[in-house]
Design an enzyme around this catalytic site. Structure first.
Site, short mmCIF file in Angstrom:
data_model
loop_
_atom_site.label_atom_id
_atom_site.label_comp_id
_atom_site.label_asym_id
_atom_site.label_seq_id
_atom_site.Cartn_x
_atom_site.Cartn_y
_atom_site.Cartn_z
N ASP A 1 -3.10 12.28 -7.10
CA ASP A 1 -2.75 10.81 -6.70
C ASP A 1 -3.23 10.27 -5.67
O ASP A 1 -3.06 10.76 -4.51
CB ASP A 1 -1.18 10.50 -6.98
CG ASP A 1 -0.85 9.09 -7.06
OD1 ASP A 1 -1.53 8.28 -7.61
OD2 ASP A 1 0.28 8.47 -6.95
N THR B 1 5.42 10.96 -14.19
CA THR B 1 4.35 10.09 -14.45
C THR B 1 4.15 9.53 -15.73
O THR B 1 3.78 10.67 -16.63
CB THR B 1 3.26 10.56 -13.61
OG1 THR B 1 3.59 11.06 -12.46
CG2 THR B 1 2.04 9.55 -13.50
N TYR C 1 9.20 12.91 3.11
CA TYR C 1 7.87 12.66 3.10
C TYR C 1 6.96 13.30 4.47
O TYR C 1 5.90 13.63 4.21
CB TYR C 1 7.19 11.50 2.69
CG TYR C 1 7.05 10.48 3.63
CD1 TYR C 1 8.40 9.78 4.59
CD2 TYR C 1 6.08 10.18 4.53
CE1 TYR C 1 8.10 9.07 5.65
CE2 TYR C 1 6.08 9.12 5.36
CZ TYR C 1 6.94 8.67 5.81
OH TYR C 1 6.99 7.61 7.13
N HIS D 1 -1.57 -2.13 -0.59
CA HIS D 1 -0.46 -1.55 -0.81
C HIS D 1 -0.27 -0.60 0.63
O HIS D 1 0.86 -0.42 0.97
CB HIS D 1 -0.59 -0.44 -2.13
CG HIS D 1 0.49 0.66 -2.10
ND1 HIS D 1 1.90 0.23 -2.51
CD2 HIS D 1 0.50 1.92 -2.01
CE1 HIS D 1 2.71 1.09 -2.39
NE2 HIS D 1 2.00 2.32 -2.24
N GLU E 1 -0.47 1.98 -11.55
CA GLU E 1 -1.71 2.52 -11.16
C GLU E 1 -2.75 2.53 -12.30
O GLU E 1 -2.09 2.31 -13.36
CB GLU E 1 -1.44 3.83 -10.63
CG GLU E 1 -0.50 4.18 -9.56
CD GLU E 1 -0.31 5.14 -8.85
OE1 GLU E 1 -1.17 6.28 -8.99
OE2 GLU E 1 0.65 5.58 -8.10
N TYR F 1 -4.55 6.88 -3.08
CA TYR F 1 -3.58 6.06 -2.25
C TYR F 1 -4.72 4.73 -1.68
O TYR F 1 -4.74 4.80 -0.45
CB TYR F 1 -2.78 6.63 -0.85
CG TYR F 1 -1.96 6.07 -0.10
CD1 TYR F 1 -0.68 5.17 -0.91
CD2 TYR F 1 -1.93 5.94 1.19
CE1 TYR F 1 0.34 4.85 0.01
CE2 TYR F 1 -0.97 5.11 1.81
CZ TYR F 1 0.16 4.63 1.27
OH TYR F 1 1.04 3.87 2.13
N GLU G 1 5.20 2.47 -9.87
CA GLU G 1 3.89 2.33 -9.16
C GLU G 1 2.88 1.75 -10.00
O GLU G 1 2.83 2.47 -11.23
CB GLU G 1 3.43 3.26 -8.21
CG GLU G 1 4.46 3.70 -7.13
CD GLU G 1 3.82 4.62 -6.10
OE1 GLU G 1 2.99 5.29 -6.61
OE2 GLU G 1 4.26 4.49 -4.66
N THR H 1 -1.05 2.99 -5.99
CA THR H 1 -0.34 1.63 -6.52
C THR H 1 -1.61 0.36 -5.97
O THR H 1 -2.08 0.45 -5.02
CB THR H 1 0.66 1.57 -5.60
OG1 THR H 1 1.52 2.52 -5.56
CG2 THR H 1 1.34 0.18 -5.79
N GLU I 1 7.60 -3.16 -2.53
CA GLU I 1 6.97 -4.17 -1.87
C GLU I 1 7.45 -5.58 -2.42
O GLU I 1 7.50 -6.52 -1.71
CB GLU I 1 5.22 -4.29 -2.01
CG GLU I 1 4.52 -2.96 -1.70
CD GLU I 1 3.54 -2.68 -2.15
OE1 GLU I 1 3.39 -1.92 -3.30
OE2 GLU I 1 2.35 -3.14 -1.69
N LYS J 1 8.41 12.08 -6.42
CA LYS J 1 7.20 11.75 -7.42
C LYS J 1 7.26 12.66 -8.46
O LYS J 1 6.40 12.39 -9.58
CB LYS J 1 5.87 11.71 -6.61
CG LYS J 1 5.93 10.89 -5.42
CD LYS J 1 5.42 9.61 -5.94
CE LYS J 1 5.11 8.67 -4.56
NZ LYS J 1 4.75 7.31 -4.74
N GLN K 1 11.90 9.95 -1.14
CA GLN K 1 10.81 10.09 -0.39
C GLN K 1 10.68 9.69 0.93
O GLN K 1 9.96 10.39 1.76
CB GLN K 1 9.79 8.60 -1.00
CG GLN K 1 8.33 8.80 -0.49
CD GLN K 1 7.71 7.71 -1.24
OE1 GLN K 1 7.98 7.02 -2.22
NE2 GLN K 1 6.33 7.62 -0.92
N ARG L 1 6.17 1.53 9.82
CA ARG L 1 5.89 1.50 11.10
C ARG L 1 5.65 0.52 11.85
O ARG L 1 5.21 0.38 12.99
CB ARG L 1 4.43 2.49 11.00
CG ARG L 1 4.81 4.06 10.52
CD ARG L 1 3.33 4.74 10.72
NE ARG L 1 2.49 4.21 9.90
CZ ARG L 1 2.41 4.39 8.67
NH1 ARG L 1 2.91 5.37 8.05
NH2 ARG L 1 1.31 3.91 8.00
MN MN Z 1 1.25 6.72 -6.53
#
Ligand code: MN
Length: 415
Positions: A130, A261, A248, A137, A205, A132, A203, A348, A362, A257, A244, A146
């Site tokens: 997967d 899926t 993570y 996103h 995708e 990113y 997500e 995503t 989001e 995750k 997560q 952050r």
């Molecule tokens: Mn993903």
């Protein structure tokens, strides 16, 4: 020979201009009818049985590829065969070609209404990765966790970030999704608790399937990457945000995750997407040479997300910062090999506008605001019995090349 994507092609099989499956598409999938799985092509609301055509000698120069329960053998043979099969199927389905059109006996057997079949996983997926690759996103998530200043990590504009996922839990559209349990940290408490996820998310995708693999030790150059990619599906990378958040760092998502899926059943060939190539986002700084792909390598694919039948997001695959050729080139640059049937997902896909964000994380900005559904109900994250459906299509002049849908309903966590 007429191109298989020509907008003037017509089929004797009837469908309207909003159908996702006109003669210009011809996606492949695995279907079951009368207890037997085999490979078929979707056209309108019918499935063309390729195993039957193969038995009747329509693909004389090919090995047996379709009387089987996965597309893996077909994926492995590569583009010359994909092109040949596509050309044959396109010709047989044309309204100005008599061979199948006027053979009533064969037509009745080879074209099966979709309501008489069950779809299955199209591919036995070996490895699943997967990415990113949506800047929007990554920026949104980075800003939430952050702050705006460090939203993108320093590596992000230089390489397509990814993690190795879990293929065992990739499931077909329609499979119920069990709410996972796991470790989460609540509020400012120091120690985690074990609980059913309270921040379950989707997500938005898309994913692509590897055709011919590569040899261990030999990277796939970016400019030949498309020879290794057969086609694409819609992907929902279900995510448990509370799990997560706790787990993570430093190695990325794991339990958050790996529980499920979902993918759509029909694999749309890259050949069918050719007319919908478009320019992707400007890449600055310029990527290193091994990531420089020539041409307009994005695809204009409209994407929609429905939660309980309410349209909650509209995005587009063209917003992806890193394209699929760059993803595959980067994946293999170390000499990591890939195999027929491996799946690579995009990450995503968020649009620049907030009406097109690709996750609830989001859309509700970490749950600080609520989405209001058509029923008047509100959501921050997914509740039990919620159904999430993605759809996607390329809009041509008077026709659509579509992906159908990927859907899944949340069922309660185990006791
Ligand atoms: Mn993903």
């Amino acid at each position: 020979m007429q191109s298989t994507t020509d907008l003037n092609l017509r089929s004797f099989v009837q469908y309207d201009e909003k159908s996702h499956f006109p003669i210009q598409n011809l996606p492949l999938g695995v279907f079951e009818e009368q207890g037997k799985k085999r490979v078929g092509v979707r056209i309108g609301d019918m499935v063309l049985d390729l195993a039957l055509l193969e038995r009747r000698g329509f693909f004389p120069s090919l090995p047996e590829l379709f009387n089987t329960s996965t597309l893996n053998s077909f994926l492995a043979v590569g583009r010359p065969v994909w092109t040949e099969v596509r050309a044959t199927v396109s010709r047989l389905l044309r309204d100005d070609e008599a061979e199948l059109r006027d053979n009533i006996e064969l037509r009745d057997k080879a074209l099966i209404p979709v309501e008489n079949i069950t779809m299955h996983m199209p591919v036995a997926i070996g490895d699943y990765t997967d990415f990113y690759s949506s800047r929007e996103h990554a920026t949104n998530v980075g800003t939430m966790f952050r702050g705006k200043e460090d939203a993108l990590m320093p590596n992000w504009l230089h390489l397509p970030v990814a993690y190795h996922g879990r293929s065992s839990s990739v499931v077909l559209s329609g499979t119920p999704i069990r709410r996972p349990k796991g470790q989460v940290q609540i509020g400012s408490q120091e120690n985690p608790v074990f609980t059913a996820s309270r921040y379950l998310d989707f997500e938005l995708e898309m994913g692509f399937f590897i055709g011919p693999g590569s040899e261990l030790g030999y990277p796939i150059p970016v400019n030949s990457a498309s020879d290794h990619i057969f086609g694409m599906v819609l992907v929902n990378d279900w995510s448990a945000r509370d799990i997560q958040k706790w787990e993570y760092q430093p190695l990325g998502p794991f339990n958050a995750k790996n529980f499920a899926t979902s993918i759509s059943p029909w694999v749309v060939p890259l050949d069918a997407l050719e007319p919908f190539h478009c320019k992707g986002p400007e890449q600055s700084p310029r990527p290193l040479p091994y990531l420089q792909a020539g041409g307009d390598m994005a695809y204009d694919i409209k994407l929609e997300v429905y939660l309980q039948n309410s349209l909650i997001s509209q995005s587009n695959f063209k917003f992806m910062y890193w394209n699929i050729l760059q993803q595959l080139a980067h994946h293999t640059i170390t000499g990591c090999n890939v195999n027929p049937g491996d799946m690579m997902a995009s990450g995503t896909i968020s649009a620049p506008e907030e009406t097109g964000y690709g996750s609830l994380l989001e859309l509700t900005w970490k749950g600080t605001k609520s989405l209001v559904l058509e029923s008047g109900e509100q959501r921050k994250f997914l509740q039990d019995d919620d159904t999430v459906t993605f759809t996607g299509w390329c809009q041509g002049q008077g026709y659509r090349v579509g992906f159908g849908e990927v859907t899944g309903k949340i069922i309660p966590a185990l006791e």
